[in-house]
Every structure is written in C-alpha cells, then in structure tokens.
Scaffold this motif. Structure first.
Motif, PDB file in Angstrom:
ATOM      1  N   HIS A 105       1.005  -1.090   0.045  1.00 51.58           N
ATOM      2  CA  HIS A 105       0.039   0.188  -0.107  1.00 51.58           C
ATOM      3  C   HIS A 105       0.859   1.295  -0.118  1.00 51.58           C
ATOM      4  O   HIS A 105       1.791   1.437   0.652  1.00 51.58           O
ATOM      5  CB  HIS A 105      -0.777  -0.030   1.027  1.00 51.58           C
ATOM      6  CG  HIS A 105      -1.907   1.091   1.203  1.00 51.58           C
ATOM      7  ND1 HIS A 105      -1.482   2.298   1.340  1.00 51.58           N
ATOM      8  CD2 HIS A 105      -3.313   0.940   0.853  1.00 51.58           C
ATOM      9  CE1 HIS A 105      -2.971   3.073   1.324  1.00 51.58           C
ATOM     10  NE2 HIS A 105      -3.744   2.156   0.975  1.00 51.58           N
ATOM     11  N   LEU A 107       0.642   4.128   1.236  1.00 49.37           N
ATOM     12  CA  LEU A 107       0.817   4.920   2.560  1.00 49.37           C
ATOM     13  C   LEU A 107       1.979   4.200   3.308  1.00 49.37           C
ATOM     14  O   LEU A 107       2.410   4.630   4.371  1.00 49.37           O
ATOM     15  CB  LEU A 107      -0.467   5.042   3.520  1.00 49.37           C
ATOM     16  CG  LEU A 107      -1.632   5.890   2.805  1.00 49.37           C
ATOM     17  CD1 LEU A 107      -2.829   5.702   3.632  1.00 49.37           C
ATOM     18  CD2 LEU A 107      -1.157   7.125   2.629  1.00 49.37           C
ATOM     19  N   SER A 108       2.299   2.975   3.276  1.00 53.14           N
ATOM     20  CA  SER A 108       3.078   2.080   3.941  1.00 53.14           C
ATOM     21  C   SER A 108       4.398   1.983   3.240  1.00 53.14           C
ATOM     22  O   SER A 108       4.933   0.799   3.227  1.00 53.14           O
ATOM     23  CB  SER A 108       2.371   0.563   4.374  1.00 53.14           C
ATOM     24  OG  SER A 108       1.225   0.599   5.008  1.00 53.14           O
ATOM     25  N   TYR A 177      -2.891  12.852   6.381  1.00 55.26           N
ATOM     26  CA  TYR A 177      -3.515  11.417   6.415  1.00 55.26           C
ATOM     27  C   TYR A 177      -4.619  11.439   7.585  1.00 55.26           C
ATOM     28  O   TYR A 177      -4.603  12.575   8.578  1.00 55.26           O
ATOM     29  CB  TYR A 177      -2.500  10.755   7.104  1.00 55.26           C
ATOM     30  CG  TYR A 177      -1.192  10.433   6.203  1.00 55.26           C
ATOM     31  CD1 TYR A 177      -1.223   9.402   5.139  1.00 55.26           C
ATOM     32  CD2 TYR A 177       0.072  11.232   6.334  1.00 55.26           C
ATOM     33  CE1 TYR A 177      -0.228   9.298   4.056  1.00 55.26           C
ATOM     34  CE2 TYR A 177       0.891  11.009   5.403  1.00 55.26           C
ATOM     35  CZ  TYR A 177       0.884   9.973   4.433  1.00 55.26           C
ATOM     36  OH  TYR A 177       1.804   9.827   3.368  1.00 55.26           O
ATOM     37  N   GLU A 181      -5.188   6.023   9.342  1.00 55.98           N
ATOM     38  CA  GLU A 181      -4.003   5.793   8.333  1.00 55.98           C
ATOM     39  C   GLU A 181      -2.667   6.042   9.108  1.00 55.98           C
ATOM     40  O   GLU A 181      -1.824   4.888   8.723  1.00 55.98           O
ATOM     41  CB  GLU A 181      -4.076   6.681   7.275  1.00 55.98           C
ATOM     42  CG  GLU A 181      -5.210   6.545   6.093  1.00 55.98           C
ATOM     43  CD  GLU A 181      -5.313   7.770   4.947  1.00 55.98           C
ATOM     44  OE1 GLU A 181      -5.776   7.222   4.113  1.00 55.98           O
ATOM     45  OE2 GLU A 181      -5.168   8.826   5.457  1.00 55.98           O
ATOM     46  N   GLU A 184      -2.368   2.680  11.206  1.00 56.97           N
ATOM     47  CA  GLU A 184      -2.021   1.502  10.422  1.00 56.97           C
ATOM     48  C   GLU A 184      -0.515   1.510   9.990  1.00 56.97           C
ATOM     49  O   GLU A 184      -0.182   0.387   9.814  1.00 56.97           O
ATOM     50  CB  GLU A 184      -3.233   1.207   9.618  1.00 56.97           C
ATOM     51  CG  GLU A 184      -4.517   1.016  10.023  1.00 56.97           C
ATOM     52  CD  GLU A 184      -5.458   1.064   9.026  1.00 56.97           C
ATOM     53  OE1 GLU A 184      -5.377   1.400   7.760  1.00 56.97           O
ATOM     54  OE2 GLU A 184      -6.719   0.692   9.270  1.00 56.97           O
ATOM     55  N   TRP A 185      -0.434   2.735   9.714  1.00 58.58           N
ATOM     56  CA  TRP A 185       1.005   2.706   9.185  1.00 58.58           C
ATOM     57  C   TRP A 185       2.233   3.007   9.957  1.00 58.58           C
ATOM     58  O   TRP A 185       3.274   1.992  10.103  1.00 58.58           O
ATOM     59  CB  TRP A 185       1.230   3.896   7.991  1.00 58.58           C
ATOM     60  CG  TRP A 185       2.600   4.014   7.531  1.00 58.58           C
ATOM     61  CD1 TRP A 185       3.400   2.952   7.288  1.00 58.58           C
ATOM     62  CD2 TRP A 185       3.148   5.259   6.838  1.00 58.58           C
ATOM     63  NE1 TRP A 185       4.601   3.698   6.626  1.00 58.58           N
ATOM     64  CE2 TRP A 185       4.233   4.951   6.751  1.00 58.58           C
ATOM     65  CE3 TRP A 185       2.554   6.475   7.062  1.00 58.58           C
ATOM     66  CZ2 TRP A 185       5.210   6.214   6.127  1.00 58.58           C
ATOM     67  CZ3 TRP A 185       3.408   7.617   6.619  1.00 58.58           C
ATOM     68  CH2 TRP A 185       4.650   7.388   6.159  1.00 58.58           C
TER      69      TRP A 185
END
Length: 197
Positions: A105, A107-108, A177, A181, A184-185
């Motif tokens: 992903h 964002l990651s 973000y 988000e 989770e990151w």
C-alpha cells in the motif's frame, strides 16, 4: 513473570501472533468473575482462563498540547494530519523493518535518505540518495527490504538485507493522513483484540 495487559501490549511483537495468555488476577465483580464489554457483548473472564492474542488495534491516541494538556482523540477523528519526519536516524535496515508497517500500500512505503554510500552488486547508492521501501520479505536468517531509488533514470530497484548498516533518515512526507491511516502505518503498539480459547 506477571504483567498487566497494558504493559504486555507495549512490548508485544506483532510478528509473534498468536500468543496465548492465562489470566492470573484482575478486577473482580460478584465473586470470581470479571465482566468486560467486548464488541457490544458482555463476557465473563476468570482467573485461569486462557486468551489468544490475535491482533493489535489502535483505538485512540493520547496527545499532549503545547500547553502540556493531555487529550484523547479517537482513531475515527475526522481531521487530517501531516507526519513530521523523525529526525533520529535509523542505524540499520532491521531497525526500519521493526519500527514501521511496510506493505504494498502506498501509505506504507516510507522514503529514506541514505547518509552514506552503499555498494551493491547492481550499482551504488550514493550518500544523499533517497529510496522508497516497497516490500519486506522475512527469511530464516533475517530478511530483506525491496527498494526503489528515487530521482534516477532509468528506474533502479534493489534489495537490502536487514543486517545492512548505515545512516538512514526518514524523508519529509507532504501528504495528509487521517489518524486511522497513521495508526495503521506508523504506530505498532496499542491495545489488543482478544479471542477466548
């Protein structure tokens, strides 16, 4: 060694799931049972019961304002936030892999600046080059991260071993973000989801 659930979650490595816990003591109501609210249902947990830790989930943030006031913000808070780059450099790829949730992903996929030159079989990462980590693979003897060098044509992809030492500084990200988000990151420790054994 006995520990509280909060202390346990602070040192739990998410890569070690599932983990089984046995309740040794707690806050008791009406005899030997302790009643908890779980997903809108009540359940009774007693000394000796087993729990299987299956996941870590962040439910809220505790923040400190500039006037040192602590406030709690739910992860569903509708605002947008900008991440400030961590000024503390990482000394190895292992440190990065242990600190961040890296996945396919966008964002990651954090971006780092190399503070030293790295010699690779397929080319050189120069001091000052920035690279994006696109994936992590775990192996018997450690693991590797898959990377993409930025601002170089043609596209240059490479991998680095967890044991790779260096001076890796996180690059500033100009995206916005939600707290969900970010949770989770960036954040790996919080409260946990449990299932009864």
């Amino acid at each position: 060694m006995a520990t509280t659930l909060h202390e346990f979650t602070q040192v739990l490595d998410p890569k070690m799931f599932p983990r089984v816990l046995q309740i040794q003591s707690g806050i008791y109501c009406q005899g030997k049972s302790c009643v908890y609210e779980m997903f809108g249902r009540e359940c009774s947990l007693s000394t000796g019961d087993l729990l299987k830790v299956i996941d870590i989930t962040i439910t809220r943030f505790t923040a400190q304002t500039s006037s040192n006031t602590e406030i709690e913000i739910p992860v569903e808070f509708p605002g947008l936030f900008k991440l400030l780059a961590d000024s503390q450099p990482y000394r190895s790829i292992q440190e990065i892999a242990d600190s961040l949730n890296i996945s396919s992903h966008r964002l990651s996929q954090p971006v780092f600046l190399s503070g030293s030159e790295i010699q690779l079989a397929q080319g050189i990462i120069r001091e000052g080059d920035s690279f994006r980590i696109t994936a992590v693979t775990h192996e018997l003897n450690g693991g590797r991260v898959q990377c993409e060098l930025l601002h170089r044509e043609p596209k240059f992809c490479f991998s680095l071993s967890f044991s790779q030492q260096g001076h890796f500084t996180e690059c500033q990200d100009n995206q916005f973000y939600t707290l969900k988000e970010i949770a989770e990151w960036k954040i790996s420790k919080a409260c946990i989801n449990l299932s009864l054994c």
